[in-house]
Design a protein around this motif. Structure first.
Motif, PDB file in Angstrom:
ATOM      1  N   SER A  56      -8.275  14.450  13.444  1.00  0.00           N
ATOM      2  CA  SER A  56      -8.895  13.339  12.731  1.00  0.00           C
ATOM      3  C   SER A  56      -9.384  13.944  11.425  1.00  0.00           C
ATOM      4  O   SER A  56     -10.299  14.775  11.434  1.00  0.00           O
ATOM      5  CB  SER A  56     -10.058  12.750  13.519  1.00  0.00           C
ATOM      6  OG  SER A  56     -10.712  11.756  12.745  1.00  0.00           O
ATOM      7  N   LEU A  97     -15.943   9.571  11.861  1.00  0.00           N
ATOM      8  CA  LEU A  97     -16.096   8.206  11.339  1.00  0.00           C
ATOM      9  C   LEU A  97     -15.787   8.140   9.853  1.00  0.00           C
ATOM     10  O   LEU A  97     -15.148   7.196   9.382  1.00  0.00           O
ATOM     11  CB  LEU A  97     -17.495   7.670  11.633  1.00  0.00           C
ATOM     12  CG  LEU A  97     -17.795   7.377  13.107  1.00  0.00           C
ATOM     13  CD1 LEU A  97     -19.269   6.996  13.290  1.00  0.00           C
ATOM     14  CD2 LEU A  97     -16.881   6.284  13.636  1.00  0.00           C
ATOM     15  N   GLN A 100     -12.145   8.149   9.295  1.00  0.00           N
ATOM     16  CA  GLN A 100     -11.463   7.021   9.919  1.00  0.00           C
ATOM     17  C   GLN A 100     -11.841   5.669   9.312  1.00  0.00           C
ATOM     18  O   GLN A 100     -11.410   4.626   9.820  1.00  0.00           O
ATOM     19  CB  GLN A 100     -11.766   6.999  11.419  1.00  0.00           C
ATOM     20  CG  GLN A 100     -11.230   8.184  12.183  1.00  0.00           C
ATOM     21  CD  GLN A 100      -9.712   8.199  12.225  1.00  0.00           C
ATOM     22  OE1 GLN A 100      -9.044   7.165  12.250  1.00  0.00           O
ATOM     23  NE2 GLN A 100      -9.147   9.395  12.228  1.00  0.00           N
ATOM     24  N   THR A 101     -12.611   5.665   8.236  1.00  0.00           N
ATOM     25  CA  THR A 101     -13.131   4.411   7.674  1.00  0.00           C
ATOM     26  C   THR A 101     -12.045   3.366   7.471  1.00  0.00           C
ATOM     27  O   THR A 101     -12.165   2.225   7.933  1.00  0.00           O
ATOM     28  CB  THR A 101     -13.865   4.680   6.340  1.00  0.00           C
ATOM     29  OG1 THR A 101     -14.911   5.614   6.593  1.00  0.00           O
ATOM     30  CG2 THR A 101     -14.437   3.412   5.756  1.00  0.00           C
ATOM     31  N   LEU A 104     -10.352   2.275  10.875  1.00  0.00           N
ATOM     32  CA  LEU A 104     -11.261   1.510  11.736  1.00  0.00           C
ATOM     33  C   LEU A 104     -11.342   0.040  11.334  1.00  0.00           C
ATOM     34  O   LEU A 104     -11.526  -0.823  12.187  1.00  0.00           O
ATOM     35  CB  LEU A 104     -12.657   2.134  11.730  1.00  0.00           C
ATOM     36  CG  LEU A 104     -12.789   3.460  12.485  1.00  0.00           C
ATOM     37  CD1 LEU A 104     -14.154   4.083  12.225  1.00  0.00           C
ATOM     38  CD2 LEU A 104     -12.550   3.263  13.974  1.00  0.00           C
ATOM     39  N   THR A 105     -11.175  -0.258  10.047  1.00  0.00           N
ATOM     40  CA  THR A 105     -11.239  -1.654   9.597  1.00  0.00           C
ATOM     41  C   THR A 105     -10.105  -2.491  10.170  1.00  0.00           C
ATOM     42  O   THR A 105     -10.188  -3.705  10.216  1.00  0.00           O
ATOM     43  CB  THR A 105     -11.234  -1.763   8.054  1.00  0.00           C
ATOM     44  OG1 THR A 105     -10.009  -1.222   7.561  1.00  0.00           O
ATOM     45  CG2 THR A 105     -12.417  -1.050   7.439  1.00  0.00           C
ATOM     46  N   GLY A 107      -8.945  -1.747  13.316  1.00  0.00           N
ATOM     47  CA  GLY A 107      -9.020  -1.557  14.765  1.00  0.00           C
ATOM     48  C   GLY A 107      -8.220  -0.366  15.274  1.00  0.00           C
ATOM     49  O   GLY A 107      -7.868  -0.313  16.448  1.00  0.00           O
ATOM     50  N   ASN A 108      -7.936   0.562  14.380  1.00  0.00           N
ATOM     51  CA  ASN A 108      -7.124   1.720  14.744  1.00  0.00           C
ATOM     52  C   ASN A 108      -7.853   3.029  14.511  1.00  0.00           C
ATOM     53  O   ASN A 108      -8.864   3.073  13.802  1.00  0.00           O
ATOM     54  CB  ASN A 108      -5.842   1.753  13.895  1.00  0.00           C
ATOM     55  CG  ASN A 108      -4.915   0.616  14.199  1.00  0.00           C
ATOM     56  OD1 ASN A 108      -4.544   0.388  15.334  1.00  0.00           O
ATOM     57  ND2 ASN A 108      -4.524  -0.114  13.160  1.00  0.00           N
ATOM     58  N   LEU A 109      -7.291   4.085  15.070  1.00  0.00           N
ATOM     59  CA  LEU A 109      -7.608   5.451  14.687  1.00  0.00           C
ATOM     60  C   LEU A 109      -6.357   5.999  14.013  1.00  0.00           C
ATOM     61  O   LEU A 109      -5.244   5.775  14.492  1.00  0.00           O
ATOM     62  CB  LEU A 109      -7.936   6.315  15.898  1.00  0.00           C
ATOM     63  CG  LEU A 109      -9.237   6.037  16.619  1.00  0.00           C
ATOM     64  CD1 LEU A 109      -9.356   6.936  17.845  1.00  0.00           C
ATOM     65  CD2 LEU A 109     -10.421   6.256  15.697  1.00  0.00           C
ATOM     66  N   SER A 110      -6.539   6.682  12.917  1.00  0.00           N
ATOM     67  CA  SER A 110      -5.427   7.336  12.242  1.00  0.00           C
ATOM     68  C   SER A 110      -5.431   8.791  12.683  1.00  0.00           C
ATOM     69  O   SER A 110      -6.294   9.570  12.266  1.00  0.00           O
ATOM     70  CB  SER A 110      -5.585   7.225  10.723  1.00  0.00           C
ATOM     71  OG  SER A 110      -4.523   7.884  10.082  1.00  0.00           O
ATOM     72  N   ASN A 140      -1.070   5.477  13.664  1.00  0.00           N
ATOM     73  CA  ASN A 140      -2.216   4.576  13.791  1.00  0.00           C
ATOM     74  C   ASN A 140      -2.238   4.078  15.224  1.00  0.00           C
ATOM     75  O   ASN A 140      -1.332   3.375  15.663  1.00  0.00           O
ATOM     76  CB  ASN A 140      -2.107   3.413  12.804  1.00  0.00           C
ATOM     77  CG  ASN A 140      -2.372   3.882  11.398  1.00  0.00           C
ATOM     78  OD1 ASN A 140      -3.354   4.559  11.133  1.00  0.00           O
ATOM     79  ND2 ASN A 140      -1.477   3.555  10.483  1.00  0.00           N
ATOM     80  N   ILE A 143      -7.483   1.321  18.881  1.00  0.00           N
ATOM     81  CA  ILE A 143      -8.636   1.766  19.661  1.00  0.00           C
ATOM     82  C   ILE A 143      -8.648   1.097  21.022  1.00  0.00           C
ATOM     83  O   ILE A 143      -8.938   1.727  22.039  1.00  0.00           O
ATOM     84  CB  ILE A 143      -9.950   1.500  18.905  1.00  0.00           C
ATOM     85  CG1 ILE A 143      -9.984   2.358  17.633  1.00  0.00           C
ATOM     86  CG2 ILE A 143     -11.163   1.817  19.769  1.00  0.00           C
ATOM     87  CD1 ILE A 143     -11.104   1.988  16.676  1.00  0.00           C
TER      88      ILE A 143
END
Length: 149
Positions: A56, A97, A100-101, A104-105, A107-110, A140, A143
């Protein structure tokens, strides 16, 4: 000149799907899923077993293993098992966090994956390892998929 990444278009379209956290198994595995490695070429390549660092941002948060990889022309999907280091993730939550900004917008994690080793029948394959280490593959991952289990 190394042609492998060029021929395989740097695995454009790489993805991780059907992923989820599971109760830790005896070997520490707490992540399962599928990895897609597209091959736009006409080549079939026997690769072996890939061990990937999962990152991450710049932080390694775990690893993933993809066994018995033979890449054929077209879409290739393989089971993935891994270990996410929950303690590292909690300890570095602010850093994660921050990296991942954007993801996250939606609904994912990169998550970035970088090859650590490639082995064939338990023997390190330096050529494939060195080639694959040069590629950072980003997926991507929803979550909701990770926490559904």
């Amino acid at each position: 000149m190394n042609l492998t990444p060029l021929v395989l278009d740097k695995f454009k379209g790489f993805s991780i799907s059907n992923s989820g956290l599971v109760p830790a198994r005896k070997d520490g595995t707490n992540l399962i899923g599928n990895v897609s490695l597209p091959n736009p070429s006409v080549l079939t390549l026997d690769i072996g077993t890939l061990v990937l660092d999962v990152k991450s941002g710049d932080l390694v948060i775990g690893n993933a293993t993809v066994k018995d990889v033979t890449i054929k022309p077209g879409d290739n999907v393989f089971p993935l098992t891994g270990i996410l280091d929950i303690h590292t993730m909690i300890e570095h939550l602010g850093e994660i966090l921050a990296s991942q900004t954007k993801a996250l917008t939606t609904g994912n994690l990169s998550l970035d994956t970088v090859t650590r080793t490639v082995t064939w029948n338990g023997t390190l394959v330096p050529y494939y390892t060195n080639v694959m280490k040069q590629l950072t593959l980003t997926a991507n991952v929803p979550i909701a998929d990770l926490v559904k289990n």
